[in-house]
Design an enzyme around this catalytic site. Structure first.
Site, PDB file in Angstrom:
ATOM      1  N   GLY A   1      -0.622   3.377  -1.432  1.00 50.40           N
ATOM      2  CA  GLY A   1      -1.647   2.839  -2.530  1.00 50.40           C
ATOM      3  C   GLY A   1      -2.728   3.650  -2.725  1.00 50.40           C
ATOM      4  O   GLY A   1      -3.026   4.528  -1.860  1.00 50.40           O
TER       5      GLY A   1
ATOM      6  N   GLN B   1     -10.969   6.036  -5.062  1.00 50.82           N
ATOM      7  CA  GLN B   1     -10.540   7.233  -4.417  1.00 50.82           C
ATOM      8  C   GLN B   1     -10.384   8.431  -5.446  1.00 50.82           C
ATOM      9  O   GLN B   1     -10.340   9.378  -4.966  1.00 50.82           O
ATOM     10  CB  GLN B   1      -9.414   6.802  -3.868  1.00 50.82           C
TER      11      GLN B   1
ATOM     12  N   CYS C   1      -5.486   5.891   5.687  1.00 48.87           N
ATOM     13  CA  CYS C   1      -6.442   5.774   4.350  1.00 48.87           C
ATOM     14  C   CYS C   1      -6.272   7.166   3.741  1.00 48.87           C
ATOM     15  O   CYS C   1      -6.759   8.135   4.535  1.00 48.87           O
ATOM     16  CB  CYS C   1      -7.545   5.129   4.236  1.00 48.87           C
ATOM     17  N   LEU C   2      -6.043   7.358   2.480  1.00 44.91           N
ATOM     18  CA  LEU C   2      -6.055   8.967   2.089  1.00 44.91           C
ATOM     19  C   LEU C   2      -7.740   9.309   2.093  1.00 44.91           C
ATOM     20  O   LEU C   2      -7.874  10.524   2.311  1.00 44.91           O
ATOM     21  CB  LEU C   2      -5.597   8.927   0.599  1.00 44.91           C
TER      22      LEU C   2
ATOM     23  N   HIS D   1      -5.532  -3.840   1.575  1.00 44.96           N
ATOM     24  CA  HIS D   1      -6.584  -2.607   1.653  1.00 44.96           C
ATOM     25  C   HIS D   1      -6.995  -2.192   0.214  1.00 44.96           C
ATOM     26  O   HIS D   1      -8.247  -1.812   0.201  1.00 44.96           O
ATOM     27  CB  HIS D   1      -5.279  -1.432   2.187  1.00 44.96           C
ATOM     28  N   GLU D   2      -6.292  -2.234  -0.708  1.00 50.02           N
ATOM     29  CA  GLU D   2      -6.687  -1.830  -2.005  1.00 50.02           C
ATOM     30  C   GLU D   2      -7.759  -2.308  -2.678  1.00 50.02           C
ATOM     31  O   GLU D   2      -8.610  -2.111  -3.098  1.00 50.02           O
ATOM     32  CB  GLU D   2      -5.641  -1.216  -3.010  1.00 50.02           C
TER      33      GLU D   2
ATOM     34  N   HIS E   1     -10.707  -1.578  -1.097  1.00 46.08           N
ATOM     35  CA  HIS E   1     -11.512  -0.329  -2.037  1.00 46.08           C
ATOM     36  C   HIS E   1     -12.129  -0.797  -3.149  1.00 46.08           C
ATOM     37  O   HIS E   1     -13.564  -0.189  -3.335  1.00 46.08           O
ATOM     38  CB  HIS E   1     -10.443   0.664  -2.220  1.00 46.08           C
TER      39      HIS E   1
HETATM   40 ZN    ZN Z   1      -7.577   3.495   1.564  1.00 48.85          ZN
END
Ligand code: ZN
Length: 193
Positions: free
Chosen positions: A54, A59, A109-110, A151-152, A155
């Site tokens: 995701g 991000q 997480c990226l 999670h998204e 963000h």
């Molecule tokens: Zn993340």
């Protein structure tokens, strides 16, 4: 972008912990125009290029309420109830409308490279969002998809994994996180110069 002209999706830079935009709350999308469509395509290309499940707008440095999810590439995960949800998902103005149960699992997480944190989340979620055609969709998700949605959406509200970790984990990761933040801030100061 003003014209309806299409360009090839661009793989964007994924910003890392310490970048202020990760802490910003997103603003709802009021019009799904070419710019939003392009952003969604860029985000999909970026997520896939990084083997992510995701990605949220923050991000890639944007603050609109858009996130993308694709759980189909994680074949090591057990079958999900959410399998009937068509992938990839582009979620515009997503909202969680109901949750059931609890489930604890390790997450990455990226924007927090090389960090994995055990996080407790709802086991099942119901969510609504607009698709790229502006149509309201409702989905029910369990397993990885449920986790990815939560999670998204975090963000999109400026919340990161590190805000949800245990006190013990916070202590054990504090050195690594401080270093990551400092590296990002130094880099940002350099580019601003
Ligand atoms: Zn993340």
């Amino acid at each position: 972008m003003k014209t309806a002209e299409r360009r090839t999706p661009v793989i964007r830079e994924v910003v890392v912990f310490g970048t202020p935009v990760l802490r910003e709350k997103s603003t709802p999308v009021t019009k799904i125009d070419a710019g939003i469509r392009q952003l969604a395509e860029d985000m999909l290309a970026t997520m896939w290029s990084r083997n992510g499940v995701g990605l949220a707008a923050q991000q890639v440095g944007e603050t609109v309420a858009v996130c993308v999810i694709d759980t189909t590439r994680k074949l090591d995960e057990p079958d999900q109830d959410g399998d009937d949800v068509p992938m990839p998902l582009v979620m515009i103005n997503p909202e969680i409308t109901g949750t059931t149960g609890k489930d604890t699992c390790e997450e990455g997480c990226l924007s927090l490279p090389e960090i994995y944190i055990s996080i407790s989340r709802a086991a099942e979620v119901k969510a609504t969002f607009l698709d790229l055609d502006g149509k309201k969709q409702t989905i029910r998700a369990t397993g990885l998809l449920s986790r990815a949605i939560q999670h998204e959406l975090d963000h999109l509200n400026g919340i990161l994994l590190v805000d949800r970790m245990s006190a013990i984990k916070r202590i054990s990761l504090s050195g690594k996180l401080k270093k990551m933040k400092k590296t990002t801030e130094d880099r940002l100061a350099d580019t601003a110069r």
